[in-house]
Design a protein around this motif. Structure first.
Motif, PDB file in Angstrom:
ATOM      1  N   ARG A 158       0.825  -1.205   0.000  1.00 34.96           N
ATOM      2  CA  ARG A 158       0.000   0.000   0.000  1.00 34.96           C
ATOM      3  C   ARG A 158       0.861   1.258   0.000  1.00 34.96           C
ATOM      4  N   PHE A 159       1.959   1.229   0.736  1.00 30.21           N
ATOM      5  CA  PHE A 159       2.858   2.386   0.763  1.00 30.21           C
ATOM      6  C   PHE A 159       3.708   2.422  -0.505  1.00 30.21           C
ATOM      7  N   ALA A 160       4.157   1.258  -0.963  1.00 28.62           N
ATOM      8  CA  ALA A 160       4.985   1.209  -2.166  1.00 28.62           C
ATOM      9  C   ALA A 160       4.218   1.692  -3.380  1.00 28.62           C
ATOM     10  N   ALA A 161       2.917   1.379  -3.449  1.00 28.57           N
ATOM     11  CA  ALA A 161       2.099   1.783  -4.594  1.00 28.57           C
ATOM     12  C   ALA A 161       1.985   3.297  -4.702  1.00 28.57           C
ATOM     13  N   GLN A 162       2.166   3.994  -3.580  1.00 18.70           N
ATOM     14  CA  GLN A 162       2.096   5.457  -3.578  1.00 18.70           C
ATOM     15  C   GLN A 162       3.484   6.108  -3.620  1.00 18.70           C
ATOM     16  N   GLY A 163       4.502   5.299  -3.818  1.00 16.44           N
ATOM     17  CA  GLY A 163       5.858   5.839  -3.903  1.00 16.44           C
ATOM     18  C   GLY A 163       6.419   6.317  -2.577  1.00 16.44           C
ATOM     19  N   ASP A 164       5.843   5.845  -1.461  1.00 10.22           N
ATOM     20  CA  ASP A 164       6.294   6.276  -0.131  1.00 10.22           C
ATOM     21  C   ASP A 164       7.429   5.359   0.329  1.00 10.22           C
ATOM     22  N   GLU A 165       8.602   5.571  -0.253  1.00 14.22           N
ATOM     23  CA  GLU A 165       9.734   4.697   0.007  1.00 14.22           C
ATOM     24  C   GLU A 165      10.255   4.807   1.438  1.00 14.22           C
ATOM     25  N   GLU A 166      10.148   5.986   2.060  1.00 12.53           N
ATOM     26  CA  GLU A 166      10.629   6.157   3.430  1.00 12.53           C
ATOM     27  C   GLU A 166       9.812   5.293   4.390  1.00 12.53           C
ATOM     28  N   SER A 167       8.500   5.272   4.196  1.00 11.02           N
ATOM     29  CA  SER A 167       7.658   4.424   5.045  1.00 11.02           C
ATOM     30  C   SER A 167       7.941   2.956   4.784  1.00 11.02           C
ATOM     31  N   VAL A 168       8.210   2.605   3.515  1.00  9.77           N
ATOM     32  CA  VAL A 168       8.536   1.223   3.174  1.00  9.77           C
ATOM     33  C   VAL A 168       9.786   0.773   3.937  1.00  9.77           C
ATOM     34  N   LYS A 169      10.796   1.628   4.014  1.00  7.99           N
ATOM     35  CA  LYS A 169      12.027   1.293   4.736  1.00  7.99           C
ATOM     36  C   LYS A 169      11.739   1.026   6.213  1.00  7.99           C
ATOM     37  N   VAL A 170      10.876   1.836   6.805  1.00 14.04           N
ATOM     38  CA  VAL A 170      10.512   1.646   8.208  1.00 14.04           C
ATOM     39  C   VAL A 170       9.818   0.305   8.397  1.00 14.04           C
ATOM     40  N   LEU A 171       8.883  -0.014   7.508  1.00 11.13           N
ATOM     41  CA  LEU A 171       8.133  -1.261   7.620  1.00 11.13           C
ATOM     42  C   LEU A 171       9.031  -2.475   7.444  1.00 11.13           C
ATOM     43  N   GLU A 172      10.038  -2.355   6.595  1.00 10.99           N
ATOM     44  CA  GLU A 172      10.952  -3.483   6.389  1.00 10.99           C
ATOM     45  C   GLU A 172      11.779  -3.760   7.645  1.00 10.99           C
ATOM     46  N   VAL A 173      12.201  -2.697   8.340  1.00 15.85           N
ATOM     47  CA  VAL A 173      12.942  -2.874   9.598  1.00 15.85           C
ATOM     48  C   VAL A 173      12.047  -3.550  10.636  1.00 15.85           C
ATOM     49  N   ILE A 174      10.820  -3.074  10.742  1.00 15.29           N
ATOM     50  CA  ILE A 174       9.884  -3.636  11.721  1.00 15.29           C
ATOM     51  C   ILE A 174       9.647  -5.116  11.439  1.00 15.29           C
ATOM     52  N   TYR A 175       9.458  -5.453  10.173  1.00 17.75           N
ATOM     53  CA  TYR A 175       9.182  -6.837   9.792  1.00 17.75           C
ATOM     54  C   TYR A 175      10.328  -7.770  10.181  1.00 17.75           C
ATOM     55  N   THR A 176      11.545  -7.356   9.890  1.00 20.60           N
ATOM     56  CA  THR A 176      12.711  -8.186  10.208  1.00 20.60           C
ATOM     57  C   THR A 176      12.815  -8.432  11.708  1.00 20.60           C
ATOM     58  N   ASP A 177      12.582  -7.390  12.492  1.00 21.68           N
ATOM     59  CA  ASP A 177      12.648  -7.535  13.955  1.00 21.68           C
ATOM     60  C   ASP A 177      11.507  -8.408  14.481  1.00 21.68           C
ATOM     61  N   GLU A 178      10.317  -8.251  13.913  1.00 24.67           N
ATOM     62  CA  GLU A 178       9.162  -8.991  14.421  1.00 24.67           C
ATOM     63  C   GLU A 178       9.329 -10.493  14.238  1.00 24.67           C
ATOM     64  N   ILE A 179      10.057 -10.923  13.224  1.00 20.64           N
ATOM     65  CA  ILE A 179      10.331 -12.353  13.062  1.00 20.64           C
ATOM     66  C   ILE A 179      11.069 -12.880  14.296  1.00 20.64           C
ATOM     67  N   THR A 180      12.031 -12.102  14.799  1.00 20.14           N
ATOM     68  CA  THR A 180      12.774 -12.536  15.986  1.00 20.14           C
ATOM     69  C   THR A 180      11.891 -12.519  17.229  1.00 20.14           C
ATOM     70  N   HIS A 181      10.871 -11.673  17.249  1.00 21.03           N
ATOM     71  CA  HIS A 181       9.974 -11.617  18.405  1.00 21.03           C
ATOM     72  C   HIS A 181       9.075 -12.853  18.458  1.00 21.03           C
ATOM     73  N   VAL A 182       8.576 -13.256  17.295  1.00 19.11           N
ATOM     74  CA  VAL A 182       7.795 -14.491  17.240  1.00 19.11           C
ATOM     75  C   VAL A 182       8.688 -15.668  17.647  1.00 19.11           C
ATOM     76  N   ALA A 183       9.911 -15.642  17.190  1.00 19.51           N
ATOM     77  CA  ALA A 183      10.857 -16.709  17.539  1.00 19.51           C
ATOM     78  C   ALA A 183      11.100 -16.765  19.042  1.00 19.51           C
ATOM     79  N   ALA A 184      11.180 -15.592  19.689  1.00 21.87           N
ATOM     80  CA  ALA A 184      11.386 -15.557  21.141  1.00 21.87           C
ATOM     81  C   ALA A 184      10.192 -16.162  21.863  1.00 21.87           C
ATOM     82  N   GLY A 185       8.978 -15.820  21.415  1.00 21.19           N
ATOM     83  CA  GLY A 185       7.798 -16.399  22.029  1.00 21.19           C
ATOM     84  C   GLY A 185       7.771 -17.907  21.886  1.00 21.19           C
TER      85      GLY A 185
END
Length: 368
Positions: free
Chosen positions: A283-310
């Protein structure tokens, strides 16, 4: 008193104050009529709301919660007139307060999310460098503190849109920032609430457990600050839109069971965050909002480790209790999560966290 009802976040500022006689007053929530004593926040329903003691001394206002002062530490020692001694000289606090649980409760009682995030980073450093070594035991607050001007509504009343306009993207980022604010609190709550948990052997939880969730809390604080900065870049700010307290309901429902908390919060809700990542990112990429995309990619990578911790600690505790992890998970989720797990699932992201299909596919609604 907190403006949010601890039941489902109802707006107590819109409630009625009634006198019960003998000088006793209660505040009634406008959503479900739960009443709270203005003296101590108790309710005949068994719920407990935060009540704050306010003192004015030499032109300064001091607010004391039931567990700790709602303030971020400074570089100086300060003696508060309400009797709470906070010492952070050389990044140290007094022996009675130099425990992870004390600071966990303090962060939960910090209403400003920016201060909550900053204090989380600070305590991470103290824990990781050995300046805090004891887990300790502190009674956790009934619910985390929130800024009084935050508009809290029922989850179904939040309107986010699909990201096709700037206003819709701001609403999506604002919603994510709210989730991260709750995620900070959920990480500290699992630390302080289950600090005294004993394994069947009689041993306490390993220090590694607490280190893992300090890291999760630190990641969530980082995520909140990244989202808040992105909101600022778009001429917005966190708190300008309404939020909901839906995530805390799961925390309240599982407050008596560490296994249930790990299953619902860290293996259902956080895993669901992995599932919706691709759609949100697009949804953000379709609007050319690359800065928000970068933020979401960081969050996604970290959240994988959070599920792993649980998953890591769920299986560890099941092993200690001689339980089968899969069957235990399949028993707990229907008890504490309303409805079935819904596809589509991010199979790749869940796999990276160690959560294979055998964990979640049996919890999908049957098609026949």
């Amino acid at each position: 008193m907190d403006s949010a009802c601890p039941h489902e976040g109802g707006p107590l500022e819109l409630g009625d104050i009634e006198e019960l006689g003998s000088g006793r007053f209660v505040l009634t929530c406008p959503w479900h009529d739960f009443e709270f004593s203005l003296d101590d926040g108790t309710s005949s329903s068994g719920l407990q709301n935060q009540v704050y003691e306010v003192k004015v001394c030499e032109g300064k206002v001091y607010v004391q919660t039931q567990n700790a002062l709602s303030r971020i530490p400074t570089k100086e020692d300060e003696i508060m007139p309400c009797g709470v001694h906070v010492t952070v000289e050389n990044s140290k606090c007094s022996n009675s307060e130099n425990t992870l649980s004390f600071w966990a409760a303090k962060i939960l009682c910090t209403p400003d999310p920016e201060e909550k995030a900053n204090l989380t980073h600070h305590i991470r450093d103290l824990w990781n460098t050995g300046q805090i070594t004891e887990v300790g035991q502190v009674h956790p607050p009934a619910q985390p503190s929130r800024k009084s001007n935050l508009r809290i509504v029922e989850p179904g009343r939040i309107k986010r849109g699909k990201g096709g306009t700037l206003a819709s993207r701001i609403a999506l980022l604002h919603s994510l920032a709210n989730i991260e604010q709750w995620a900070i609190d959920l990480s500290w709550d699992i630390i302080v609430r289950f600090a005294s948990t004993e394994l069947p052997s009689g041993d306490p939880l390993p220090l590694e457990f607490f280190s893992d969730f300090v890291k999760v809390a630190d990641d969530e604080a980082k995520h909140y600050k990244m989202l808040q900065k992105r909101l600022t870049d778009l001429d917005s700010d966190f708190g300008l839109l309404p939020v909901h307290n839906g995530l805390w309901q799961s925390a309240a429902d599982t407050s008596h069971s560490l296994l249930a908390r790990l299953a619902i919060v860290h293996m259902v809700h956080e895993a669901r965050g992995l599932d919706v990542h691709a759609q949100t990112l697009n949804r953000f990429a379709a609007q050319g909002d690359e800065e928000s995309v970068k933020v979401l990619e960081v969050i996604y990578t970290d959240e994988i480790t959070h599920v792993a911790a649980g998953l890591k600690w769920f299986t560890h505790i099941c092993a200690e209790e001689e339980r089968d992890p899969l069957s235990t998970f399949h028993e707990l989720v229907p008890l504490y999560f309303k409805g079935y797990l819904k596809p589509p699932f991010n199979t790749e992201g869940r796999q990276k966290a160690g959560m294979t299909e055998e964990w979640y596919l049996p919890l999908v609604k049957p098609t026949h």
